[in-house]
Design a protein around this motif. Structure first.
Motif, PDB file in Angstrom:
ATOM      1  N   CYS A 116       0.833  -1.209   0.000  1.00 20.11           N
ATOM      2  CA  CYS A 116       0.000   0.000   0.000  1.00 20.11           C
ATOM      3  C   CYS A 116       0.866   1.257   0.000  1.00 20.11           C
ATOM      4  CB  CYS A 116      -0.947   0.003   1.193  1.00 20.11           C
ATOM      5  SG  CYS A 116      -2.239  -1.252   1.062  1.00 20.11           S
ATOM      6  N   ALA A 117       1.996   1.219   0.696  1.00 16.77           N
ATOM      7  CA  ALA A 117       2.904   2.367   0.697  1.00 16.77           C
ATOM      8  C   ALA A 117       3.500   2.570  -0.696  1.00 16.77           C
ATOM      9  CB  ALA A 117       4.015   2.163   1.721  1.00 16.77           C
ATOM     10  N   ARG A 118       3.801   1.469  -1.383  1.00 12.52           N
ATOM     11  CA  ARG A 118       4.313   1.568  -2.752  1.00 12.52           C
ATOM     12  C   ARG A 118       3.246   2.177  -3.662  1.00 12.52           C
ATOM     13  NH1 ARG A 118       5.583  -3.593  -3.472  1.00 12.52           N
ATOM     14  NH2 ARG A 118       7.553  -3.316  -2.427  1.00 12.52           N
ATOM     15  N   TRP A 119       1.992   1.744  -3.495  1.00 12.53           N
ATOM     16  CA  TRP A 119       0.887   2.300  -4.277  1.00 12.53           C
ATOM     17  C   TRP A 119       0.725   3.795  -3.993  1.00 12.53           C
ATOM     18  CZ3 TRP A 119      -3.572   4.552  -2.386  1.00 12.53           C
ATOM     19  CH2 TRP A 119      -4.507   4.906  -3.344  1.00 12.53           C
ATOM     20  N   ALA A 120       0.765   4.182  -2.718  1.00 12.44           N
ATOM     21  CA  ALA A 120       0.612   5.591  -2.351  1.00 12.44           C
ATOM     22  C   ALA A 120       1.747   6.438  -2.934  1.00 12.44           C
ATOM     23  CB  ALA A 120       0.561   5.737  -0.832  1.00 12.44           C
ATOM     24  N   ALA A 121       2.949   5.896  -2.955  1.00  9.76           N
ATOM     25  CA  ALA A 121       4.080   6.632  -3.524  1.00  9.76           C
ATOM     26  C   ALA A 121       3.889   6.836  -5.026  1.00  9.76           C
ATOM     27  CB  ALA A 121       5.382   5.891  -3.250  1.00  9.76           C
ATOM     28  N   LYS A 122       3.381   5.811  -5.721  1.00 13.01           N
ATOM     29  CA  LYS A 122       3.131   5.955  -7.156  1.00 13.01           C
ATOM     30  C   LYS A 122       2.034   6.974  -7.417  1.00 13.01           C
ATOM     31  CE  LYS A 122       4.763   1.467  -8.665  1.00 13.01           C
ATOM     32  NZ  LYS A 122       4.459   0.234  -9.365  1.00 13.01           N
ATOM     33  N   GLU A 123       1.005   6.974  -6.584  1.00  9.30           N
ATOM     34  CA  GLU A 123      -0.069   7.959  -6.729  1.00  9.30           C
ATOM     35  C   GLU A 123       0.456   9.376  -6.489  1.00  9.30           C
ATOM     36  OE1 GLU A 123      -3.483   7.590  -7.543  1.00  9.30           O
ATOM     37  OE2 GLU A 123      -2.710   5.659  -8.230  1.00  9.30           O
ATOM     38  N   ALA A 124       1.300   9.530  -5.485  1.00 11.75           N
ATOM     39  CA  ALA A 124       1.867  10.848  -5.201  1.00 11.75           C
ATOM     40  C   ALA A 124       2.753  11.315  -6.355  1.00 11.75           C
ATOM     41  CB  ALA A 124       2.679  10.798  -3.903  1.00 11.75           C
ATOM     42  N   TRP A 125       3.510  10.398  -6.945  1.00 12.06           N
ATOM     43  CA  TRP A 125       4.363  10.735  -8.068  1.00 12.06           C
ATOM     44  C   TRP A 125       3.510  11.189  -9.259  1.00 12.06           C
ATOM     45  CZ3 TRP A 125       8.612   6.928 -10.143  1.00 12.06           C
ATOM     46  CH2 TRP A 125       9.563   7.645 -10.864  1.00 12.06           C
ATOM     47  N   GLU A 126       2.372  10.527  -9.468  1.00 10.46           N
ATOM     48  CA  GLU A 126       1.477  10.905 -10.559  1.00 10.46           C
ATOM     49  C   GLU A 126       0.897  12.303 -10.331  1.00 10.46           C
ATOM     50  OE1 GLU A 126      -2.432   9.219 -12.959  1.00 10.46           O
ATOM     51  OE2 GLU A 126      -1.527   8.023 -11.359  1.00 10.46           O
ATOM     52  N   ILE A 127       0.544  12.616  -9.097  1.00  9.36           N
ATOM     53  CA  ILE A 127       0.022  13.948  -8.771  1.00  9.36           C
ATOM     54  C   ILE A 127       1.095  15.012  -9.015  1.00  9.36           C
ATOM     55  CG2 ILE A 127      -0.763  15.404  -6.863  1.00  9.36           C
ATOM     56  CD1 ILE A 127      -2.200  12.876  -5.779  1.00  9.36           C
TER      57      ILE A 127
END
Length: 104
Positions: free
Chosen positions: A47-58
């Motif tokens: 989930c932390a990896r997913w959140a980091a990818k989402e933050a990178w996309e933002i």
């Protein structure tokens, strides 16, 4: 799984297992990502990896350039793979999941 904690009085107390705020999985608190000012919030590594990818996309929404457009293409490709369930395929699934963990 849980590491014993030794408080100031010298008694050993078992640390309770941590629960992910995103998916609800339970794991050793030492293996979970804690949010800086909110130690009660913990995320498991996927989930932390997913959140980091989402933050990178933002962050990429406000940027331009060749690398930003390549990352956007990889994201579109990833969404297409997931939409078609290719990541669950018996032959192609494992390599696609391996690539997904290493690409933006």
């Amino acid at each position: 799984m849980s590491a014993p904690v030794v408080p100031a009085q010298g008694r050993r107390v078992e640390q309770p297992p941590g629960q992910c705020w995103c998916c609800g999985s339970i794991d050793d608190p030492d293996r979970m990502v804690q949010l800086g000012n909110h130690p009660e919030v913990a995320l498991c590594r996927p989930c932390a990896r997913w959140a980091a990818k989402e933050a990178w996309e933002i962050e990429d929404r406000d940027r331009t350039g060749f690398l930003v457009s390549m990352r956007d293409r990889f994201r579109q490709l990833r969404r297409g793979v997931i939409h078609r369930n290719w990541h669950q395929h018996s032959v192609f699934g494992r390599p696609l999941r391996w690539l997904g963990r290493r690409l933006p």
